[in-house]
Design an enzyme around this catalytic site. Structure first.
Site, PDB file in Angstrom:
ATOM      1  CG  ASP A   1      -1.903   1.065   1.318  1.00 48.77           C
ATOM      2  OD1 ASP A   1      -1.689   2.104   0.667  1.00 48.77           O
ATOM      3  OD2 ASP A   1      -2.907   0.886   2.032  1.00 48.77           O
ATOM      4  CG  HIS A   2       2.989   4.146  -3.208  1.00 47.55           C
ATOM      5  ND1 HIS A   2       3.743   5.086  -2.566  1.00 47.55           N
ATOM      6  CD2 HIS A   2       3.689   3.797  -4.314  1.00 47.55           C
ATOM      7  CE1 HIS A   2       4.849   5.317  -3.251  1.00 47.55           C
ATOM      8  NE2 HIS A   2       4.840   4.539  -4.315  1.00 47.55           N
TER       9      HIS A   2
END
Ligand code: COA
Length: 438
Positions: free
Chosen positions: A410-411
């Site tokens: 998850d950026h």
């Protein structure tokens, strides 16, 4: 003077014996001209029969499910004595005017020819309401007036139709905070505004077999769809040289077979990968976290899930406290959980509390893939099949057993540099587990 008007089903084109699917009023209701009295549904269209004049509903002559044709008396309205509509005029009908066409059923309003008010021009609802929502034109109008996207309203009417009460309940839910806002949910910003799911009559193209989705597929599908849409994930690939580790694993299992204490369980590559991930989670704590609004929850426990393929679909059991277990213990526990999964015996406790997930398809094949983050976790490691590959060692090509790793992260929590460091660390651990000691 008030005047009783027999309201009859007007000319409904080629249709006859059309079922009444909604009765929009009850005896004693005051209606305005054009208010819908009943809704009919043929196999091609939904049609409202509106009141020809303002007045009070004195009688309703039809019930839900009754089949009606042109000329059937559906209600008696006591009209207030202002309208110019004469009873004789009411029986004649103008052609239907389309309102809110839908993919699966077309809704039309049948307006009496001598209706005292003009038919309102068709108003296209927002794109999202054009989906497979079934609702009468009056309900669509009501929803439009309130700005409600009908595709988000749970239907309670017959044949999955949305009735007025459903819209009211939905609005109440939004006002009380029980339902996310009409714009599509706070966390989804302006909503996805997607096209409806394509409706195709596959049998037109060839024979088909329709099978209901399993319960597991339905539940996991909803989770996967949410995670796919809501987690801005990037996948990072890495190769791990597991030549020595695999040789060690094979040797261990051979020893175990010969040993008098043999447990009958094999040490698997998956167990080593779980151990390597635990160590990487310790080194990079952001990977052992979850987003909670504006907070990042950093976990101090190490529960690692693995995806298990079962005849009914994918399940994700969790090995708890892997930091307190040896690789052999993890292998035994994975074997037990995988068996429970295949037998459909996993309980909720077996499938909750994970910090990180591993999806290994290495026993099947594959090179690299892009796994979907299992929210609220922030990363997932995909593992494909290890293969012997020529690797340049600085002087010559040597054959090494290479394990492809695919890490989706998850950026919002993990940027590319951190993800790559994590991947490299896992690969280094698998290449030489002695690193776990230093
Ligand atoms: N590369 C090469 N071979 C591998 C491997 C890899 N990465 N991983 C496993 N294998 C081999 C094993 O050594 C074993 O061979 P062996 O019988 O000669 O010892 C064989 O493949 C079968 O292993 P498997 O039964 O898959 O055991 P596992 O411990 O690797 O995996 C599960 C257990 C539960 C993960 C596995 O059974 C499973 O369900 N995999 C599918 C998961 C899935 O569908 N993921 C996708 C989610 S979208």
């Amino acid at each position: 003077m008030n005047q009783s008007i027999e309201v009859k089903v007007p000319d409904i084109g080629d249709f006859s014996a059309v079922p009444v699917i909604e009765i929009c009023v009850k005896v004693g209701d005051t209606v305005a001209a054009e208010d819908s009295l009943i809704t009919l549904e043929s196999d091609k269209a939904t049609m409202d029969v509106p009141s020809p004049a303002a007045g009070v509903v004195k009688e309703i002559r039809v019930g839900l499910g009754d089949r009606v044709s042109e000329g059937t008396v559906i209600a008696i309205i006591e009209a207030v004595a202002t309208a110019s509509a004469a009873p004789a005029e009411v029986e004649k009908a103008a052609p239907a005017a389309p309102v809110a066409p839908a993919a699966a059923s077309v809704a039309v309003t049948i307006a009496p020819k001598a209706a005292p008010q003009p038919i309102p021009a068709p108003v296209a609802p927002p794109a999202a309401t054009l989906g497979n929502t079934h609702a009468s034109p009056s309900v669509r109008l009501f929803a439009r007036e309130l700005g409600v996207d009908l595709s988000r309203v749970p239907a309670t009417g017959p044949k999955g139709r949305i009735v007025k009460e459903d819209v009211t309940q939905f609005v109440k839910g939004v006002m009380s905070g029980a339902v996310a806002g009409a714009a599509g949910g706070a966390s989804l910003g302006g909503g996805l505004d997607l096209l409806p799911w394509p409706k195709v009559d596959f049998e037109k193209f060839g024979p088909v077999d329709v099978q209901p989705l399993s319960r597991i597929k339905k539940i996991s599908g909803q989770n996967l769809a949410r995670n796919w849409v809501m987690v801005p994930a990037v996948t990072y690939h890495e190769d791990a040289d597991i030549t020595e580790l695999e040789a060690f694993r094979v040797a261990l299992n051979k020893e175990n077979e010969k040993s008098s204490e043999k447990t009958g369980s094999k040490v698997t590559m998956l167990a080593f990968i779980i151990k390597a991930c635990e160590l990487a989670l310790k080194k990079f704590p952001e990977f052992n976290s979850s987003l909670d609004g504006d907070n990042l929850v950093l976990k101090k426990y190490f529960h690692i899930a693995f995806a298990a393929d079962t005849p009914n679909g994918l399940v994700v059991p969790v090995v708890k406290n892997v930091d307190q277990k040896s690789v052999s213990q993890i292998a035994v526990e994975c074997g037990e959980l995988a068996k429970k999964a295949r037998d459909g015996k996993l309980g909720p406790a077996d499938m909750t509390g994970a910090c990180f997930t591993i999806s290994s398809v290495g026993g099947i094949g594959g090179t690299y893939f892009s796994p979907i983050v299992n929210a609220p976790e922030v990363a997932i490691l995909g593992v494909s099949k290890s293969v012997m590959k020529p690797v340049w060692n600085g002087q010559e090509f040597v054959l090494r057993l290479i394990l492809p790793l695919s890490l989706s992260a998850d950026h919002r929590v993990i940027d590319g540099a951190l993800a790559t460091r994590f991947n490299v660390h896992v690969a280094q651990l698998l290449a030489d587990m002695r690193r776990a000691l230093v």
